[in-house]
Design an enzyme around this catalytic site. Structure first.
Site, PDB file in Angstrom:
ATOM      1  N   GLN A   1      -5.897   8.614   5.121  1.00  0.00           N
ATOM      2  CA  GLN A   1      -4.602   8.428   6.147  1.00  0.00           C
ATOM      3  C   GLN A   1      -3.403   8.080   5.135  1.00  0.00           C
ATOM      4  O   GLN A   1      -2.261   8.452   5.521  1.00  0.00           O
ATOM      5  CB  GLN A   1      -4.828   7.368   6.952  1.00  0.00           C
TER       6      GLN A   1
ATOM      7  N   ASP B   1       1.062   1.957   8.869  1.00  0.00           N
ATOM      8  CA  ASP B   1       0.594   1.476  10.168  1.00  0.00           C
ATOM      9  C   ASP B   1       1.674   1.018  11.281  1.00  0.00           C
ATOM     10  O   ASP B   1       1.464   0.824  12.429  1.00  0.00           O
ATOM     11  CB  ASP B   1       0.176  -0.247   9.939  1.00  0.00           C
TER      12      ASP B   1
ATOM     13  N   GLY C   1       0.981  -1.058  -0.241  1.00  0.00           N
ATOM     14  CA  GLY C   1      -0.148  -0.037   0.072  1.00  0.00           C
ATOM     15  C   GLY C   1       0.810   1.080  -0.071  1.00  0.00           C
ATOM     16  O   GLY C   1       1.904   1.374   0.778  1.00  0.00           O
TER      17      GLY C   1
HETATM   18  O1  F6P Z   1      -0.899  -0.187   4.594  1.00  0.00           O
HETATM   19  C1  F6P Z   1      -1.664  -0.834   5.476  1.00  0.00           C
HETATM   20  C2  F6P Z   1      -2.939  -0.490   5.531  1.00  0.00           C
HETATM   21  O2  F6P Z   1      -3.032   0.880   5.780  1.00  0.00           O
HETATM   22  C3  F6P Z   1      -3.757  -1.323   6.285  1.00  0.00           C
HETATM   23  O3  F6P Z   1      -4.065  -0.907   7.765  1.00  0.00           O
HETATM   24  C4  F6P Z   1      -5.159  -1.538   5.569  1.00  0.00           C
HETATM   25  O4  F6P Z   1      -5.808  -2.563   5.910  1.00  0.00           O
HETATM   26  C5  F6P Z   1      -4.729  -1.792   4.264  1.00  0.00           C
HETATM   27  O5  F6P Z   1      -3.390  -0.627   4.175  1.00  0.00           O
HETATM   28  C6  F6P Z   1      -5.482  -1.395   3.210  1.00  0.00           C
HETATM   29  O6  F6P Z   1      -4.968  -1.501   1.923  1.00  0.00           O
HETATM   30  P1  F6P Z   1      -5.905  -1.441   0.643  1.00  0.00           P
HETATM   31  O7  F6P Z   1      -7.069  -0.762   0.356  1.00  0.00           O
HETATM   32  O8  F6P Z   1      -4.963  -0.666  -0.177  1.00  0.00           O
HETATM   33  O9  F6P Z   1      -5.997  -2.883   0.189  1.00  0.00           O
END
Ligand code: F6P
Length: 362
Positions: A288, A141, A12
């Site tokens: 975020q 995170d 992410g």
């Molecule tokens: O980067 C980690 C995070 O922020 C997690 O807290 C969250 O579950 C995830 O990314 C969500 O990622 P995506 O929506 O890109 O799959």
């Protein structure tokens, strides 16, 4: 010795990735006269043709304040288990040999892998196949071991705290219980630190399965003391004692991990049934992860990028750069991905919250 290095951003995205890319490119080119190749969309870049481009000083000009990553990212691509069509069916296939060939074909001497736990594990496996790799820890995170903090976390915290400030005024006007769901799949750092900084009354994190009776009691006591509104911060991975995490989408071919979401609504429903109060839920979600990085993340990202290049120069492969106190150091990637850095339920941060009268659901 002149070198050609590759860089990819996996997992992410988060604020500060461009500062890292810029740090790598500048120190490699200006100080050392090396060449840099950008690999697009994380490890997906090795799965398709033509996902590479040279990165020069012109490519990184003006990117320091920009959110996201100019290289693109993906939290799906894994060359060790890549869906490939065979006889009309998608079959999980290990295509790492192809990835290694591509890296060699491009003349890349070493690779900088910027990523969280998942991406760094893939990097480590590629390293075993002979690709010299240096890692840079990234995740909002903040759940990676062996570094005091990951870049991106500080910006995410700022966003969450700012949102809590805004929720306060409307909560107060309407005498409501405002629930804010934040990211934090396994670790509650964002919920905990933003909750303390934003004056939350209840903070629920994955490390402390919560008791709904305790949560209701905390809000009720507050109301009886004269505060007709309350603010709750809930990490997406939090869950009630004896229950389980709320999953929005299960893992499938496209998404290798399940998508969390909905714990805010769950808590809201439960509170309505035990308290006669109006509740509203705000899911902060990808706000975020987006936007311009904070000063802290720009500086940390830049320093991480520079240090990764220094590690390559010293041929210290298999290492991940990290922050210890105010110094940048390095540790074996293997050590950093062994387990996640979770909040200690009896540690200083949780104790600080409780000293402030914040309920953590236990
Ligand atoms: O980067 C980690 C995070 O922020 C997690 O807290 C969250 O579950 C995830 O990314 C969500 O990622 P995506 O929506 O890109 O799959």
């Amino acid at each position: 010795m002149k070198r050609k290095i590759g860089i990819l951003t996996g997992g992410g995205d988060c604020p500060g990735l461009n500062a890292v890319i810029r740090g790598v490119v500048k120190s490699a080119i200006i100080r050392r006269g090396w060449d840099v190749v950008g690999i697009e969309d994380g490890f997906d870049g090795f799965l398709g043709p033509g996902k590479f481009r040279p990165l020069g000083l012109a490519e990184v000009r003006g990117i320091l304040p920009r959110g996201g990553t100019i290289l693109g990212s993906s939290n799906r691509g894994n060359p060790f288990s890549c869906p490939v069509e065979r006889d009309g069916r998608m079959v999980e296939t290990d295509i790492t040999d192809q990835a290694v060939e591509t890296i060699k074909g491009l003349g890349i001497d070493a690779l900088v892998a910027v990523g969280g736990d998942g991406s760094l594990k893939i990097a480590m496996e590629l390293m075993k196949k002979g690709v010299p790799i240096v890692g840079i820890p990234k995740t909002i995170d903040n759940d990676l071991m062996e570094t005091d903090v990951t870049f991106g976390y500080n910006t995410a915290l700022e966003t969450a705290t700012y949102a809590l400030d805004k929720l306060h005024s409307t909560a107060e006007s309407h005498h409501r219980v405002m629930i804010m769901e934040v990211m934090g799949r396994y670790a509650g750092w964002i919920a905990l630190e933003s909750g303390i900084s934003g004056g939350a009354d209840v903070i629920l994190i994955p490390e402390i399965p919560f008791d709904l009776v305790t949560v209701c009691r905390a809000i009720d006591e507050r109301r009886r003391r004269g505060s007709a509104f309350s603010i709750l911060v809930v990490a997406e991975g939090a869950y009630p004692r004896g229950g389980s995490r709320v999953v929005r989408n299960r893992a499938d071919e496209r998404h290798q991990v399940e998508r969390l979401g909905g714990i805010g609504d769950f808590v809201s429903r439960e509170l309505i049934s035990c308290l006669d109060m109006d509740t509203r839920v705000t899911v902060l979600g990808h706000l975020q992860r987006g936007g311009s990085p904070s000063t802290f993340d720009r500086c940390l990202g830049s320093r991480f990028g520079i240090s990764a290049v220094q590690l390559i120069e010293q041929e210290q492969y298999g290492q991940m750069v990290c922050l210890r106190g105010r110094d940048i150091r390095s540790v074996p990637i293997e050590k950093a991905v062994r387990r996640l850095k979770l909040v200690n339920p009896r540690g200083q941060m949780v104790t600080a919250a409780e000293e402030l009268g914040i309920a953590v659901g236990r």
